[in-house]
Design a protein around this motif. Structure first.
Motif, PDB file in Angstrom:
ATOM      1  N   GLU A  31      23.425  28.910  30.025  1.00  0.00           N
ATOM      2  CA  GLU A  31      22.943  29.528  31.211  1.00  0.00           C
ATOM      3  C   GLU A  31      21.932  28.787  31.443  1.00  0.00           C
ATOM      4  N   THR A  32      21.064  28.045  30.352  1.00  0.00           N
ATOM      5  CA  THR A  32      19.423  27.563  30.562  1.00  0.00           C
ATOM      6  C   THR A  32      20.128  25.831  30.838  1.00  0.00           C
ATOM      7  N   LEU A  33      21.258  25.276  31.132  1.00  0.00           N
ATOM      8  CA  LEU A  33      22.483  23.917  31.564  1.00  0.00           C
ATOM      9  C   LEU A  33      22.554  24.786  32.973  1.00  0.00           C
ATOM     10  N   TRP A  34      23.149  25.435  33.198  1.00  0.00           N
ATOM     11  CA  TRP A  34      22.980  25.698  34.870  1.00  0.00           C
ATOM     12  C   TRP A  34      22.544  26.273  35.969  1.00  0.00           C
ATOM     13  N   ASN A  35      21.662  26.934  34.960  1.00  0.00           N
ATOM     14  CA  ASN A  35      20.276  27.432  36.212  1.00  0.00           C
ATOM     15  C   ASN A  35      18.936  25.787  36.257  1.00  0.00           C
ATOM     16  N   SER A  36      19.374  25.037  35.268  1.00  0.00           N
ATOM     17  CA  SER A  36      17.872  23.986  35.624  1.00  0.00           C
ATOM     18  C   SER A  36      19.204  23.111  36.225  1.00  0.00           C
ATOM     19  N   VAL A  37      20.562  23.217  36.255  1.00  0.00           N
ATOM     20  CA  VAL A  37      21.252  21.821  38.021  1.00  0.00           C
ATOM     21  C   VAL A  37      21.071  22.374  39.183  1.00  0.00           C
ATOM     22  N   GLU A  38      21.133  24.074  38.731  1.00  0.00           N
ATOM     23  CA  GLU A  38      20.902  24.958  40.145  1.00  0.00           C
ATOM     24  C   GLU A  38      19.425  24.459  41.041  1.00  0.00           C
ATOM     25  N   ARG A  39      18.913  24.697  40.269  1.00  0.00           N
ATOM     26  CA  ARG A  39      16.776  24.299  40.249  1.00  0.00           C
ATOM     27  C   ARG A  39      16.924  22.816  40.354  1.00  0.00           C
ATOM     28  N   SER A  40      17.337  21.985  40.032  1.00  0.00           N
ATOM     29  CA  SER A  40      17.587  20.810  40.944  1.00  0.00           C
ATOM     30  C   SER A  40      17.781  20.712  42.161  1.00  0.00           C
ATOM     31  N   GLU A  41      18.086  21.054  42.357  1.00  0.00           N
ATOM     32  CA  GLU A  41      19.145  20.656  44.332  1.00  0.00           C
ATOM     33  C   GLU A  41      18.355  21.729  45.214  1.00  0.00           C
ATOM     34  N   ARG A  42      18.175  21.203  45.948  1.00  0.00           N
ATOM     35  CA  ARG A  42      17.290  21.206  47.404  1.00  0.00           C
ATOM     36  C   ARG A  42      17.884  22.440  48.278  1.00  0.00           C
ATOM     37  N   ARG A  43      19.255  21.969  48.938  1.00  0.00           N
ATOM     38  CA  ARG A  43      20.386  22.493  49.307  1.00  0.00           C
ATOM     39  C   ARG A  43      21.292  23.936  48.515  1.00  0.00           C
ATOM     40  N   ASP A  51      23.277  25.014  49.676  1.00  0.00           N
ATOM     41  CA  ASP A  51      25.387  24.445  49.379  1.00  0.00           C
ATOM     42  C   ASP A  51      25.041  23.814  48.552  1.00  0.00           C
ATOM     43  N   ALA A  52      24.785  22.732  48.244  1.00  0.00           N
ATOM     44  CA  ALA A  52      24.741  21.208  47.144  1.00  0.00           C
ATOM     45  C   ALA A  52      25.572  21.535  46.485  1.00  0.00           C
ATOM     46  N   GLN A  53      26.449  20.284  46.209  1.00  0.00           N
ATOM     47  CA  GLN A  53      27.199  20.925  45.522  1.00  0.00           C
ATOM     48  C   GLN A  53      27.244  20.177  43.625  1.00  0.00           C
ATOM     49  N   PRO A  71      18.569  11.077  40.557  1.00  0.00           N
ATOM     50  CA  PRO A  71      19.510  11.589  41.736  1.00  0.00           C
ATOM     51  C   PRO A  71      21.267  11.403  41.826  1.00  0.00           C
ATOM     52  N   LYS A  72      21.137  12.401  42.565  1.00  0.00           N
ATOM     53  CA  LYS A  72      23.166  12.308  42.518  1.00  0.00           C
ATOM     54  C   LYS A  72      23.470  10.418  43.549  1.00  0.00           C
ATOM     55  N   GLN A  73      23.280  10.559  44.339  1.00  0.00           N
ATOM     56  CA  GLN A  73      23.359   9.063  45.557  1.00  0.00           C
ATOM     57  C   GLN A  73      21.446   8.828  45.825  1.00  0.00           C
ATOM     58  N   LYS A  74      22.385   7.391  46.405  1.00  0.00           N
ATOM     59  CA  LYS A  74      21.290   6.728  46.522  1.00  0.00           C
ATOM     60  C   LYS A  74      20.890   6.016  47.702  1.00  0.00           C
ATOM     61  N   ALA A  75      20.037   6.046  49.075  1.00  0.00           N
ATOM     62  CA  ALA A  75      20.387   5.343  50.773  1.00  0.00           C
ATOM     63  C   ALA A  75      19.750   3.628  50.479  1.00  0.00           C
TER      64      ALA A  75
END
Length: 179
Positions: A27-39, A41-43, A114-118
């Motif tokens: 629960e701690t892991l996946w809640n943290s993963v979800e909070r790290s996203e801005r969108r 609909d993020a994967q 970051p997942k990706q870079k520009a």
């Protein structure tokens, strides 16, 4: 959440050394993963399903999958959430494991990377190109980790097959997996 899923016989979270131990809690892991996203609909994660071998015991299969995940994923800095599933079937057994890996790497400081870079798009003179509205530079986005490359997926498939084939040979079995 595997609480309602039938046939789950083993679960574990595997962490690289630098990742805080609090992430051993699902629960701690996946809640943290979800909070790290801005969108919204993020994967969040890469998801895999891999067959285990009926020729091996549950313990042998789990030892092999742990070896595989530690060597191929955790060693690259990936957090792995794995579950072994032996569903009730009417016919042939179908043991397999599911695992998910957050798309973002955990940095040494305990924050999500970051997942990706520009990467700016350049013209023939090597100069950055403005977008149509001249509000930002045109960019292509590339993986910051390389974890989603087709070549790496093939490397993982090959590594799993080689591990299984070595176990078949160790047990004197003629079975063989191809990648």
């Amino acid at each position: 959440d595997f609480t309602r899923k039938r046939g789950v016989v083993y679960t574990e979270i595997l962490l690289p050394e630098h990742v805080p131990r609090e992430y051993l809690d699902r629960e701690t892991l996946w809640n943290s993963v979800e909070r790290s996203e801005r969108r919204a609909d993020a994967q969040l994660a890469y998801s895999f399903e891999v067959s285990l071998q009926n020729e091996f015991s549950r313990e042998e299969n789990i030892a092999m999958l742990r070896e595989f995940l530690l060597e191929q994923f955790v060693s690259r800095g990936m957090i792995v959430d794995v579950a072994v599933h032996e569903p009730e079937t009417d016919g042939d057994p179908n043991p397999h494991f599911h695992f998910m890996v957050p798309m973002r790497p955990m940095l040494e400081n305990g924050s999500w990377g970051p997942k990706q870079k520009a990467v700016p798009v350049l013209d023939e003179n090597g100069e950055k190109i403005w977008d149509e509205k001249r509000k930002a530079w045109k960019c292509n986005y590339v993986s910051a980790t390389g974890w989603n490359s087709p070549e790496l997926l093939e490397e993982w498939r090959r590594a799993w097959c080689e591990l299984c084939n070595a176990k078949f040979a160790e047990k004197g079995l003629a079975s063989h997996l191809d990648w």
